[in-house]
Design an enzyme around this catalytic site. Sequence first.
Site, short mmCIF file in Angstrom:
data_model
loop_
_atom_site.label_atom_id
_atom_site.label_comp_id
_atom_site.label_asym_id
_atom_site.label_seq_id
_atom_site.Cartn_x
_atom_site.Cartn_y
_atom_site.Cartn_z
N ASN A 211 0.86 -1.19 0.00
CA ASN A 211 0.00 0.00 0.00
C ASN A 211 0.88 1.23 0.00
OD1 ASN A 211 -2.25 -1.57 0.19
ND2 ASN A 211 -2.70 -1.09 2.31
N ASP A 280 -5.15 -5.66 2.38
CA ASP A 280 -6.36 -6.42 2.68
C ASP A 280 -6.23 -7.90 2.32
OD1 ASP A 280 -8.02 -4.42 3.81
OD2 ASP A 280 -8.09 -3.47 1.83
N LYS A 290 11.99 -16.79 -8.01
CA LYS A 290 11.59 -15.64 -8.82
C LYS A 290 10.85 -16.11 -10.08
CE LYS A 290 13.41 -11.66 -11.22
NZ LYS A 290 14.58 -10.96 -11.75
N PRO A 308 -5.83 -11.03 8.17
CA PRO A 308 -6.59 -10.79 9.41
C PRO A 308 -6.80 -9.29 9.62
CG PRO A 308 -4.34 -11.52 9.89
CD PRO A 308 -4.51 -11.62 8.41
N ASP A 309 -7.95 -8.92 10.18
CA ASP A 309 -8.18 -7.51 10.53
C ASP A 309 -7.62 -7.32 11.94
OD1 ASP A 309 -9.15 -5.05 11.43
OD2 ASP A 309 -10.80 -5.14 9.97
N ILE A 310 -6.42 -6.76 12.00
CA ILE A 310 -5.68 -6.68 13.27
C ILE A 310 -6.45 -5.83 14.28
CG2 ILE A 310 -3.48 -6.05 14.32
CD1 ILE A 310 -2.29 -6.24 11.40
N PHE A 326 -7.45 4.31 12.27
CA PHE A 326 -7.30 5.34 11.26
C PHE A 326 -8.08 4.90 10.02
CE2 PHE A 326 -4.16 8.80 11.90
CZ PHE A 326 -3.93 8.58 13.25
N LYS A 340 -16.87 2.74 9.68
CA LYS A 340 -15.72 1.89 10.04
C LYS A 340 -15.55 1.83 11.56
CE LYS A 340 -12.65 1.73 6.78
NZ LYS A 340 -11.62 2.21 5.87
O1 C5P Z 1 -8.01 -0.75 5.82
P1 C5P Z 1 -9.04 -0.01 6.63
O2 C5P Z 1 -9.42 1.29 6.03
O3 C5P Z 1 -10.20 -0.86 7.05
O4 C5P Z 1 -8.27 0.40 7.99
C1 C5P Z 1 -8.94 0.99 9.06
C2 C5P Z 1 -8.17 0.75 10.32
O5 C5P Z 1 -8.02 -0.64 10.57
C3 C5P Z 1 -6.76 1.31 10.34
O6 C5P Z 1 -6.56 1.77 11.65
C4 C5P Z 1 -5.88 0.11 10.03
O7 C5P Z 1 -4.59 0.24 10.61
C5 C5P Z 1 -6.65 -1.02 10.65
N1 C5P Z 1 -6.51 -2.29 9.96
C6 C5P Z 1 -5.94 -3.36 10.60
N2 C5P Z 1 -5.86 -4.57 9.96
C7 C5P Z 1 -6.32 -4.72 8.70
C8 C5P Z 1 -6.89 -3.62 8.03
C9 C5P Z 1 -6.97 -2.43 8.68
O8 C5P Z 1 -5.51 -3.23 11.74
N3 C5P Z 1 -6.21 -5.89 8.09
#
Ligand code: C5P
Length: 398
Positions: A211, A280, A290, A308-310, A326, A340
């Site tokens: 990203n 994502d 390679k 995973p969504d941390i 954020f 969000k």
């Molecule tokens: O990617 P997104 O806009 O959903 O991110 C929103 C928040 O979630 C940010 O604070 C980002 O650091 C966190 N996040 C995360 N793990 C992910 C995607 C986003 O911790 N896989």
Amino acid sequence: MRELTQKNLVFGLTGGVACYKIAELVRRTKDLGASVDVVMTSAAEQFITPVTMQALSGRPVFSNIWDSRPNDNMAHIQLSRQADAILIAPASTDFIAKLAHGFADDLLSTLCVARGNCPLLVAPAMNREMWAHPATQRNIQQLREDGVIILGPGHGDQACGEFGDGRMLEPDQLLSEIRAFFQPKLLKGKKVLITAGPTSEAIDPVRVITNRSSGKMGYALAQAAREAGAEVELVSGPVNLAAPYAVQRISVESARDMHKAVMQRAPHSDVFIAVAAVADWYVTNASDQKLKKNQTQDSPQLEFAPNPDILAEVAALADRPFCVGFAAETEQLLSFAEAKRRRKNIPLLVGNLAQRAMHADDTELVIFDEQGHDAWPATDKLTAARKLIQRIALQLEP
Ligand code: C5P
């Protein structure tokens, strides 16, 4: 940002090779707007001349207690009354001993004894054996008990050719300490965990999907949290930034590495700030070797699985830290960001427009919480970070 404007500092130099580093510190402190008075012991004058320090500070240098330049001959009183802080750097073994016992036999030591409520910061600089000596350690302990702030010392090569503890902190580290000194200690005793930067998802050993993120906002927050007195761990994706002084950086590459590093630490943290731009998806069929572009006529077929969504996972912990997210959006910031915040079930979310914030030094934040939203004017990222830390500290209060 001239954040030390209207701050009056006294720099006291004592005998040590590190005196030359204070020339740089004077210049950098003045660049931030401070006014600096330099006081030198006669030993310090063996290492660097008052002329150099006077040229850099733009003010007369004092070293002799009998100097008749101050109107009433009381430099030892006047200098500390005007000062917001006194920094002794380098502080020699001998000067530390004098301070600990209240000796006042030259201008600098007299000034320290006469300083009243003026805060005193001391940056020791000496050979490792001198630092380790029980008398020095006793004196340092005494100074701490007297409310003196001890900066360092550092560890590494010494001018004498030996290696160990006792080096004076570097000018940029001393500057970080001075800047931190003037910030309110709103997070004292708190543990703050921050993610920053992008993640990088391997396609093969040399190619990645990532990203756009410079890491500047996350690093500014790490600095601001540490200035506020917190113990800070910064889980960072690949960026081109130095770790802020006294912040523990854990470097990771992929989102799954970041997830692992965060989940190990989140249960012991008081605050979690997720600033990282986490990918994502990751590539499930990444190649061990390679990919050769002439191997086949077709483009490689990548397959993806969600990362995973941390933040959501940390927010779901039974004993969760205070969570801040954020959201960088390219459109409809207000509705997307608030959605969000609710979806991730977090008390505070910081929104910004991706096209304006990315890689920039300035940022315009919108803060979302249960009560609604609050748009902050554009500032540099460190100013925004300090303001956000104040906001978090307010919400942390029981
Ligand atoms: O990617 P997104 O806009 O959903 O991110 C929103 C928040 O979630 C940010 O604070 C980002 O650091 C966190 N996040 C995360 N793990 C992910 C995607 C986003 O911790 N896989």
